[in-house]
Scaffold this motif. Structure first.
Motif, mmCIF file in Angstrom:
data_model
loop_
_atom_site.group_PDB
_atom_site.id
_atom_site.type_symbol
_atom_site.label_atom_id
_atom_site.label_comp_id
_atom_site.label_asym_id
_atom_site.label_seq_id
_atom_site.Cartn_x
_atom_site.Cartn_y
_atom_site.Cartn_z
ATOM 1 N N ASP A 225 -29.468 53.364 -3.294
ATOM 2 C CA ASP A 225 -28.632 54.218 -4.132
ATOM 3 C C ASP A 225 -27.463 54.781 -3.324
ATOM 4 N N THR A 226 -26.250 54.591 -3.846
ATOM 5 C CA THR A 226 -25.071 55.107 -3.147
ATOM 6 C C THR A 226 -24.305 56.125 -4.003
ATOM 7 N N ILE B 262 -30.184 45.729 -4.005
ATOM 8 C CA ILE B 262 -29.017 46.010 -4.859
ATOM 9 C C ILE B 262 -28.519 47.408 -4.532
ATOM 10 N N GLU B 263 -27.212 47.518 -4.291
ATOM 11 C CA GLU B 263 -26.591 48.817 -4.052
ATOM 12 C C GLU B 263 -25.979 49.260 -5.372
ATOM 13 N N CYS B 264 -26.318 50.467 -5.775
ATOM 14 C CA CYS B 264 -25.940 50.891 -7.126
ATOM 15 C C CYS B 264 -25.885 52.412 -7.197
ATOM 16 N N THR B 265 -25.405 52.908 -8.323
ATOM 17 C CA THR B 265 -25.291 54.361 -8.490
ATOM 18 C C THR B 265 -25.780 54.763 -9.870
ATOM 19 N N ILE B 266 -26.184 56.010 -9.986
ATOM 20 C CA ILE B 266 -26.549 56.556 -11.298
ATOM 21 C C ILE B 266 -25.280 56.587 -12.153
ATOM 22 N N ASN B 267 -25.388 56.144 -13.367
ATOM 23 C CA ASN B 267 -24.282 56.092 -14.334
ATOM 24 C C ASN B 267 -23.160 55.144 -13.898
ATOM 25 N N GLY B 268 -23.399 54.328 -12.879
ATOM 26 C CA GLY B 268 -22.380 53.379 -12.423
ATOM 27 C C GLY B 268 -21.169 54.053 -11.792
ATOM 28 N N LEU B 269 -21.349 55.289 -11.292
ATOM 29 C CA LEU B 269 -20.217 55.985 -10.668
ATOM 30 C C LEU B 269 -19.781 55.260 -9.399
ATOM 31 N N HIS C 12 -23.512 44.465 -3.352
ATOM 32 C CA HIS C 12 -22.783 45.733 -3.556
ATOM 33 C C HIS C 12 -21.575 45.356 -4.402
ATOM 34 N N CYS C 13 -21.706 45.507 -5.713
ATOM 35 C CA CYS C 13 -20.669 44.983 -6.604
ATOM 36 C C CYS C 13 -19.923 46.104 -7.316
ATOM 37 N N HIS C 14 -18.606 45.945 -7.364
ATOM 38 C CA HIS C 14 -17.775 46.925 -8.088
ATOM 39 C C HIS C 14 -17.436 46.384 -9.472
ATOM 40 N N ASN C 15 -17.003 47.298 -10.335
ATOM 41 C CA ASN C 15 -16.958 47.001 -11.766
ATOM 42 C C ASN C 15 -15.552 46.807 -12.326
ATOM 43 N N ASP C 16 -14.623 46.385 -11.478
ATOM 44 C CA ASP C 16 -13.222 46.297 -11.921
ATOM 45 C C ASP C 16 -13.029 45.395 -13.139
ATOM 46 N N LEU D 152 -27.313 51.742 -11.628
ATOM 47 C CA LEU D 152 -28.738 51.640 -11.236
ATOM 48 C C LEU D 152 -29.623 51.401 -12.460
ATOM 49 N N GLU D 153 -29.395 52.202 -13.489
ATOM 50 C CA GLU D 153 -30.282 52.101 -14.658
ATOM 51 C C GLU D 153 -30.208 50.718 -15.299
ATOM 52 N N GLU D 154 -29.027 50.095 -15.256
ATOM 53 C CA GLU D 154 -28.893 48.770 -15.875
ATOM 54 C C GLU D 154 -29.669 47.710 -15.092
ATOM 55 N N VAL D 155 -29.443 47.644 -13.775
ATOM 56 C CA VAL D 155 -30.137 46.579 -13.030
ATOM 57 C C VAL D 155 -31.653 46.762 -13.050
ATOM 58 N N VAL D 156 -32.080 48.024 -12.972
ATOM 59 C CA VAL D 156 -33.534 48.268 -12.968
ATOM 60 C C VAL D 156 -34.150 47.803 -14.289
#
Ligand code: KIV
Ligand code: ZN
Length: 388
Positions: A9-10, A225-232, A202-206, A241-245
């Protein structure tokens, strides 16, 4: 046997870089404890050399987190690594995350140097970091646009130097899912010592592809997988995070699992949104306000007969309040009957047919018909059969 996907989680590092999302040490500490309770494997707590405040946060988090690995970001610079090591001194499981840009854009425009010099800097950074901890992750910034052959040499070199995790960031969110997947597969098949480390996505959402790219990465052999809550995260954000999980949980045939306690996903999403003052879009998967709302007549009718017709996830499974039947001008009679029933009115089919006409007049005049509208409708209702 199913393979574990480590959740890194980042939110507290890449997520916190978002303008307006900055947190103080107390806030970061509170979230770190929640992330640990959620079951994340690694918490990237910050970038210790970036400011005294971030150093203090990483140090404070290191002191309280007992189960998750605590990670600090650095550039491939000795001083950065030393400062990160100091901030992580009290961590039970410290990880240094060091790295450098590897695409031609970075090598030429940012560093004005050559591939060989970058390779050497990468190796030296990992060797230096290994003096402080056995757990060293290397990131090849802009790996998404880095030539695969060169990237394979970098990955081999840093693993040989002691990296235990190699992060393959699609820093600019450029890759298509099949391209990102092929990149991971190429590294899995062409790096001779790949069995000594794990690859991380570690993927960005551009381009809105961060989640799809991360899933493509793990299908092709990545294990973190490196991810964040709410995709921030920077610009359009990071992988959510919630999506990949939930993708991993829903698609059991992938043979993958995570240790995330999914019932905490919605409460934690709201907490992160509040503390970072960053609203969640209503149509956001898993944690958006409409993620379990049904408003069209066709969907409502099917849902009321069997929830699985229009829901692949039970809201309780992700800690959401529950499914909602929203009344709009597109809603049908079953939904209206259901909502009246929930308010305690016992109308039969004939009543609903008559009420439905008045309901449509209200529904056409506003976005949503709410409880008070229904009560007014019900109280004003005089059944035709009663008049007769
Ligand atoms: O997007 C990126 O490349 C990063 C690295 C610092 C890991 O955030
Ligand atoms: Zn990033």
């Amino acid at each position: 046997m199913d393979q574990q996907i480590y959740i890194f989680d980042t939110t507290l590092r890449d997520g916190e870089q978002v303008p307006g999302c900055k947190l103080n040490t107390k806030e970061k500490l509170g979230l770190a404890l929640q992330l640990e309770a959620l079951g994340v494997d690694i918490i990237e707590a910050g970038f210790p050399i970036s400011s005294p405040g971030d150093f203090e946060s990483v140090q404070a988090i290191s002191k309280v987190i007992k189960n998750a690995t605590v990670c600090g970001l650095t550039r491939a610079v000795q001083k950065d690594i030393e400062v990160a090591a100091q901030a992580l001194k009290y961590a039970v499981r410290p990880r240094i995350h060091t790295g450098i840009g590897t695409s031609d854009f970075h090598i030429k425009a940012k560093f004005n140097t050559s591939q060989e010099v970058i390779l050497e800097r990468a190796i030296q950074a990992v060797k230096w970091a290994r003096n402080f901890t056995d757990d060293v992750e290397f990131f090849a910034e802009d790996a998404g646009r880095t030539d695969n052959e060169y990237l394979a040499r970098i990955v081999e070199g840093v693993i040989h130097a002691g990296a235990t995790v190699v992060n393959i960031p699609d820093t600019t969110g450029y890759c298509l899912p099949y391209q990102y997947g092929e990149k991971i597969a190429y590294l899995m098949n062409n790096v001779p010592n790949i069995d000594k480390a794990i690859l991380s996505c570690h993927c960005h959402n551009d381009l809105g592809l961060a989640t799809a790219n991360s899933i493509s990465g793990v299908i092709n052999g990545a294990r973190q997988i490196e991810c964040t809550i709410n995709g921030l995260g920077e610009r359009a954000g990071n992988t959510s995070l919630e999506e990949v999980v939930m993708i991993i949980q829903q698609h059991k045939h992938l043979g993958l699992y995570t240790n995330i306690k999914t019932q905490m996903l919605n409460p934690l999403s709201r907490e992160v949104s509040d503390i970072m003052r960053m609203p969640v879009q209503p149509n956001k998967a898993i944690v958006g306000a409409n993620a379990f709302s049904h408003s069209s007549g066709i969907h409502q009718d099917g849902f009321l007969k069997d929830a699985q017709t229009y829901e692949i996830i039970n809201p309780e499974q992700v800690g959401a309040e529950g499914s909602k039947i929203v009344l709009t001008a597109r809603s049908g009679r079953s939904a209206l009957a259901y909502r009246f029933q929930k308010l305690g009115y016992d109308f039969d089919r004939n009543d609903i047919d008559q009420l439905y006409q008045s309901f449509l007049i209200i529904a056409d005049s506003k976005k949503e018909v709410v409880e008070s509208d229904l009560r007014i409708l019900a109280e004003a209702y005089v059944p035709e059969k009663a008049i007769a």
